[in-house]
Design an enzyme around this catalytic site. Structure first.
Site, mmCIF file in Angstrom:
data_model
loop_
_atom_site.group_PDB
_atom_site.id
_atom_site.type_symbol
_atom_site.label_atom_id
_atom_site.label_comp_id
_atom_site.label_asym_id
_atom_site.label_seq_id
_atom_site.Cartn_x
_atom_site.Cartn_y
_atom_site.Cartn_z
ATOM 1 N N SER B 160 2.383 -5.903 5.576
ATOM 2 C CA SER B 160 2.073 -6.021 4.163
ATOM 3 C C SER B 160 3.337 -5.816 3.327
ATOM 4 O O SER B 160 4.305 -6.539 3.506
ATOM 5 C CB SER B 160 0.977 -5.000 3.806
ATOM 6 O OG SER B 160 0.415 -5.294 2.562
ATOM 7 N N ARG B 230 -7.862 1.502 -6.768
ATOM 8 C CA ARG B 230 -7.956 1.566 -5.314
ATOM 9 C C ARG B 230 -9.183 0.805 -4.806
ATOM 10 O O ARG B 230 -9.130 0.125 -3.788
ATOM 11 C CB ARG B 230 -8.008 3.024 -4.869
ATOM 12 C CG ARG B 230 -8.220 3.244 -3.395
ATOM 13 C CD ARG B 230 -7.063 2.685 -2.586
ATOM 14 N NE ARG B 230 -7.145 3.091 -1.192
ATOM 15 C CZ ARG B 230 -6.274 2.718 -0.260
ATOM 16 N NH1 ARG B 230 -5.262 1.945 -0.586
ATOM 17 N NH2 ARG B 230 -6.398 3.117 0.976
ATOM 18 N N ASP B 326 -7.212 -12.591 7.186
ATOM 19 C CA ASP B 326 -6.444 -11.957 6.110
ATOM 20 C C ASP B 326 -6.331 -12.943 4.947
ATOM 21 O O ASP B 326 -5.642 -13.954 5.044
ATOM 22 C CB ASP B 326 -5.048 -11.586 6.633
ATOM 23 C CG ASP B 326 -4.206 -10.849 5.603
ATOM 24 O OD1 ASP B 326 -4.614 -10.766 4.420
ATOM 25 O OD2 ASP B 326 -3.131 -10.347 5.982
ATOM 26 N N HIS B 359 -7.006 -8.125 6.065
ATOM 27 C CA HIS B 359 -5.611 -7.707 5.981
ATOM 28 C C HIS B 359 -5.354 -6.403 6.749
ATOM 29 O O HIS B 359 -4.316 -6.242 7.383
ATOM 30 C CB HIS B 359 -5.252 -7.528 4.499
ATOM 31 C CG HIS B 359 -3.838 -7.139 4.251
ATOM 32 N ND1 HIS B 359 -2.775 -7.920 4.644
ATOM 33 C CD2 HIS B 359 -3.300 -6.059 3.640
ATOM 34 C CE1 HIS B 359 -1.650 -7.325 4.290
ATOM 35 N NE2 HIS B 359 -1.934 -6.197 3.681
ATOM 36 N N ASP B 360 -6.289 -5.483 6.681
ATOM 37 C CA ASP B 360 -6.123 -4.180 7.324
ATOM 38 C C ASP B 360 -6.045 -4.245 8.847
ATOM 39 O O ASP B 360 -5.773 -3.229 9.489
ATOM 40 C CB ASP B 360 -7.265 -3.237 6.930
ATOM 41 C CG ASP B 360 -6.883 -2.355 5.745
ATOM 42 O OD1 ASP B 360 -5.720 -2.423 5.317
ATOM 43 O OD2 ASP B 360 -7.751 -1.599 5.261
#
Lengths: 215, 389
Positions: B160, B230, B326, B359-360
């Protein structure tokens, strides 16, 4: 503590025995050169070239699982499609571009061939020969699209969309001003045959061939 | 596991909780033109530096990551962000490699950032802190390594925002870097990603507790704004499939809808939890500054609009990794980097990993990813002559 770590895979030794035709291709590559193996699979040839010829070896492969397996062995391989991605490379980036048994499966073989010789000084291309007598016989007598050990698929699921005979390929090279530096006629098993690779005899009796091409 | 200490130079201080810190000897001239003096870099190391210093792996953390890569985090008590991948006998094996990770410039876990004291005023920097970029973040890391007596890096790895740093390292310091692994990243922040960051920043700045960035001076905390930032960002780190699998439309501690605005759904409750635990460990102004650094990153525009120019003649070995699900840094972004690297005949590997975790995925236990990563890094180490563990 050391026994916790799994030993890293040896990258300097080929992990398995190579197909005989790949061995022939490998023997054509000079040591300490830059090589792009187009359609490199899981990297068997690259691994050999890196280990035994100290070659700066790169690979391009369309199958993601094969790319993963190659990169996991420490090889420099990218996932991509040769018909679109060869265009990215600059002129003369490599000493050799290798294309094994793949040209007949491309949509634009002429462009691919042109690109191989643009990005590399030499192209090493291997092809199945559609002019082999068994192929001719199968079509003549069987009346159906031939299937042989080298061409094992049905017409509707074969990846080979641009099959040619040896003479066809020689004609294309002439038309494109490509010089055939070396040629090898091979049996189905990939064994070298002792006759000219570009003549009518090979066109009838070779199941596959390997050519070293230059501009 | 306990982190092993690097050779300790004279400028090193040690914080009882955050561990080793180095004050950079020279002021940092930022990309904006401003100068930042007495920059502190907080860092962690794992494994031991070998005699010829050839086994250094620099890890670059993501937006809300920090220097605590593995083992127990001293603030949250949880495992470090890459505990799955880094450690004894793991993918990045600390038996073989010396791993170093620094809190980014502008961060909030010991390195100089908006929550630290501005020496000129004796007060927290707040919005007086200069805007920083990925280039500045990496320049500070390079100076940290200088002061630790480390010149060459075997491999710089990051996911990232860490991928942006890995690319910047390879671009700006090609002679120091043998290999770079940018994971789930890009050479420039997309319009969509800038947009998401802007939502986060606006959420923070809309919180009255933020108080124009002066909340620390006034003893306030913009918890709601930071939590909303967040929550929005967290959605972008996942995928629709992953969210659906985890939560579906399941209700939270209730058997029927309440016809109100409580967290009826588990996914709401989960996001609220993510938001509110985040504010305990992250500084709102840091969030503004670091997201801005990502937004400003564009290696192509810095090189005449042609990304390939950034890597002309580069001897760095690259391995790019992306994940199928992602959508924050989709595969196309990594592929664009691969195309640019091919255009300069750089040594590059590229793998797209199949995963539905979004993405994680780069932080999670993904065997195909781990196999690729260890194969590439170990291959580089073998080629570089680093002794096996």
């Amino acid at each position: 503590m050391n026994q916790i770590a799994t030993p890293p895979k040896m990258i300097n030794k080929p992990s398995k025995r190579m197909r005989i035709d790949l061995q022939l291709v490998a023997d054509l590559v000079s040591p300490n050169t830059r090589v792009l193996d187009v359609g490199c699979g899981d990297g068997t040839l690259l691994s050999y070239l890196m280990g035994f010829k100290k070659v700066d070896a790169r690979g391009l492969e369309i199958s993601m699982s094969r790319v993963r397996s190659a990169v996991s062995q420490g090889l420099s391989v990218i996932q991509g499609n040769l018909e679109t991605d060869l265009k990215d490379y600059p002129d003369g980036a490599f000493d050799y571009a290798i294309l094994s048994q793949t040209l007949q499966a491309t949509v634009h073989p002429q462009e691919v061939l042109g690109d191989l010789l643009r990005i590399a000084k030499r192209a090493i291309v291997s092809l199945p020969n559609f002019g082999h007598w068994r192929v001719r016989w199968a079509l003549l007598v069987g009346g159906r699209m031939p299937m042989t050990s080298n061409l094992p698929d049905q017409w509707y699921n074969t990846p080979n969309i641009h099959l040619c005979t040896i003479l066809d390929f020689v004609d294309l090279c002439k038309a494109m001003n490509i010089h055939i530096e070396k040629g090898f006629a091979l049996s189905a098993d990939g064994l070298k045959q002792n006759f000219s690779a570009t003549g009518w005899f090979a066109n009838l009796f070779s199941e596959q061939s390997v050519f070293v091409l230059t501009r | 596991m306990t982190p092993t200490s690097a050779p300790i130079p004279q400028t090193t201080a040690t914080d009882p909780i955050l561990g080793p810190m180095v004050v950079l000897a020279e002021p940092l001239v930022l990309q904006s033109g401003e100068t930042l003096a007495d920059v502190t870099m907080a860092y962690q190391t794992y494994g031991a530096l070998n005699a010829d210093k050839s086994n250094v792996i620099v890890l670059c953390h993501a937006l809300t990551g920090d220097q605590f890569v593995c083992g127990q985090h001293p603030i949250t008590g949880k495992r470090g962000w890459w505990d799955d991948s880094v450690g004894l006998g793991k993918v990045i094996d600390t038996n073989r490699y010396f791993v170093i990770c620094a809190n980014v410039l502008g961060g909030c876990l010991g390195s100089t950032g908006p929550k630290e004291i501005n020496p000129a005023t004796g007060r927290a920097w707040g919005l007086q802190f200069p805007v920083i970029t990925i280039r500045d973040i990496v320049a500070a890391q390079a100076k940290l390594l200088d002061q630790l007596g480390i010149d060459k890096i075997l491999c710089v790895v990051g996911g990232s925002m860490g991928a942006m740093q890995a690319l910047e390292w390879a671009h700006r310091y090609p002679s120091r870097v043998f290999a770079a692994v940018p994971i789930a990243g890009s050479y420039r922040h997309s319009a969509q990603n800038i947009a998401f960051h802007e939502v986060g920043r606006q959420a923070i700045m809309a919180d009255p507790e933020w108080s124009h960035g002066n909340y620390l001076e006034e003893g306030r905390v913009p918890k709601r704004g930071l939590a909303v930032a967040r929550m929005a960002a967290h959605i972008t780190y996942l995928s629709e499939t992953a969210l659906h699998r985890k939560f579906g439309r399941k209700l939270q501690d209730r058997s029927a809808l309440t016809y109100g605005f409580d967290a009826d759904f588990q996914v709401e409750s989960y996001l609220r939890h993510q938001g509110y635990t985040f504010v305990d460990r992250f500084d709102a102004n840091s969030y503004l500054y670091i997201t801005r650094a990502m937004d400003y990153f564009d290696l192509a525009s810095e090189n005449g609009g042609v990304l390939a120019n950034a890597f002309k003649g580069s001897s760095v070995r690259f391995c790019l990794v992306s994940f199928t699900s992602d959508w924050l840094f989709p595969t196309a972004e990594s592929r664009a980097i691969v195309h640019a690297l091919n255009a300069v005949a750089a040594n590059v590997s590229f793998v797209e990993i199949e995963s539905d975790k979004g993405h994680d995925a780069f932080l999670l236990d993904e065997p195909d990813f781990h196999q690729t990563l260890s194969g590439f890094i170990n291959g580089c180490a073998d080629a570089h002559g680093v002794a096996k563990a």
